[in-house]
Design an enzyme around this catalytic site. Structure first.
Site, short mmCIF file in Angstrom:
data_model
loop_
_atom_site.label_atom_id
_atom_site.label_comp_id
_atom_site.label_asym_id
_atom_site.label_seq_id
_atom_site.Cartn_x
_atom_site.Cartn_y
_atom_site.Cartn_z
N GLU A 65 0.83 -1.20 0.00
CA GLU A 65 0.00 0.00 0.00
C GLU A 65 0.86 1.25 0.00
O GLU A 65 1.99 1.25 0.49
CB GLU A 65 -0.94 0.02 1.21
CG GLU A 65 -2.11 -0.93 1.04
CD GLU A 65 -3.20 -0.65 2.05
OE1 GLU A 65 -4.36 -0.98 1.76
OE2 GLU A 65 -2.91 -0.11 3.13
N CYS B 233 0.94 4.58 11.53
CA CYS B 233 2.32 4.71 11.05
C CYS B 233 3.15 3.44 11.19
O CYS B 233 3.31 2.92 12.27
CB CYS B 233 2.99 5.84 11.80
SG CYS B 233 4.72 6.02 11.40
#
Length: 377
Positions: free
Chosen positions: A98, A349
């Site tokens: 991704e 993150c």
């Protein structure tokens, strides 16, 4: 889990090294490669090199017979309420990664200063071998590393959605463990003749691969470095980051000081706050002592819950975050709290994970919010 050797049937036109090798074998002048990339970037929407003028026939034959404009494809995109866009990309061998596009508006309505910008978070590996205990990516192991072309293709895909001005190497994988391909990609991205991104708009995040930090400093002294630290002492860091056994904290801090002596850059310290693990006053004071002689900004990242049976942590309390920041301030260490981006489409993150066993399906993938660590220009 060890990395498997990936098999390639297609070559990306963005793999400059491959083109150089084939042109050299056929005595096609290398200056034509610069001409090719100037044309491709200027005419990025055409997705072809067929109309390039005054290109040697042998060179054009090599390109047509051996290369594709992209070897990867976007399977789908999700857009969050705040505009954050997440792209699911399938590589030519069926592996999936991704990339995330984040939008920031720094304009000041009263003064008329600042600007809008888009930051792209790219992946450099499929999975990761660092096995950090708080990160879903680490549960995958390392499936393979991306080529320079596959890294650049993430930029190419992103340009269909936004004008990208900043790049952060904070997606799946450890950039310094795939350094040659990352290096080639950064060179292409920052070359003024091609994508022309500013070096200061590139940030590489590492868990601390000591042997390559100075290599990065020598190659890209004007790019930014972010260190995923997450603990102020070796014992705790080893529990969170198993590779800390090889890259011990004292040596890591000495290397960071050498990096700063070489580049004169401030660095970003990424610190994931985990409830009652590393977010107490004790750890805050230890972190202050550790970093007091380093020019840095600590980016505090509240841990986000992840659906994994192997990860059993809790998010920090608000009052603990506030106290942690106050203690760092006592040491004259600036800190920021990571801005949440795209939470409604699963943004987090460094915690990206893809189930590689179900090819061709839209999978449930976790990406934690990635705050823009680029210095505002």
């Amino acid at each position: 889990m060890s990395s498997r050797k990936r098999k390639f049937e297609l070559n990306s036109i963005w793999n400059r090294t491959k083109i150089e090798n084939l042109f050299n074998k056929s005595n096609v002048k290398s200056l034509n490669i610069d001409k090719l990339y100037k044309y491709l970037v200027k005419n990025i929407k055409q997705k072809s090199w067929e109309k390039i003028k005054d290109f040697p026939k042998e060179g054009m034959k090599i390109l047509n017979e051996n290369f594709e404009f992209t070897t990867s494809k976007v399977l789908g995109a999700q857009k969050a309420e705040d505009g954050t866009t997440k792209l699911l990309v399938e590589l030519q061998d069926g592996s999936q990664i991704e990339e995330v596009i984040m939008f920031y508006d720094t304009r000041n309505n009263e003064k008329g200063t600042g600007k809008q910008r888009a930051t792209l978070c790219v992946s450099c590996q499929i999975g990761c071998q660092m096995a950090c205990t708080f990160c879903a990516t680490g549960t995958m192991g390392l499936k393979g590393s991306l080529t320079e072309g596959e890294i650049i293709e993430q930029m190419v895909h992103a340009l269909d959605y936004a004008d990208i001005s900043n790049i952060v190497f904070m997606g799946m994988g450890e950039p310094l463990n795939n350094y040659n391909n990352v290096k080639a990609a950064i060179k292409m991205l920052t070359d003024s003749r091609f994508f022309a991104l500013q070096n200061s708009h590139i940030t590489l995040s590492t868990v601390g691969v000591i042997p390559r930090i100075m290599t990065f400093a020598n190659d890209f002294p004007k790019c930014n470095l972010a260190l995923s630290l997450h603990a102020p002492n070796q014992e705790l860091r080893l529990k969170l980051i198993p590779t800390a056994k090889a890259y011990k904290l004292d040596k890591l801090i000495n290397t960071i000081k050498q990096y700063q002596d070489k580049t004169k850059n401030s660095i970003f310290i990424e610190y994931l706050l985990i409830h009652k693990v590393n977010d107490t006053e004790k750890e805050a004071n230890e972190l202050g002592e550790l970093l007091k002689d380093i020019k840095c900004t600590v980016n505090l990242i509240p841990w986000n819950s992840i659906e994994s049976p192997n990860i059993d942590y809790k998010s920090p309390l608000h009052e603990d975050i506030v106290k942690f920041k106050e203690i760092l301030k006592d040491y004259n260490i600036p800190s920021t709290l990571r801005q949440s981006k795209g939470n409604d489409i699963a943004g987090a993150c460094g915690q990206l994970v893809v189930d590689q066993s179900k090819k061709g399906n839209n999978k449930k993938i976790k990406i934690v919010d990635i705050e823009d660590l680029i210095k505002k220009q």
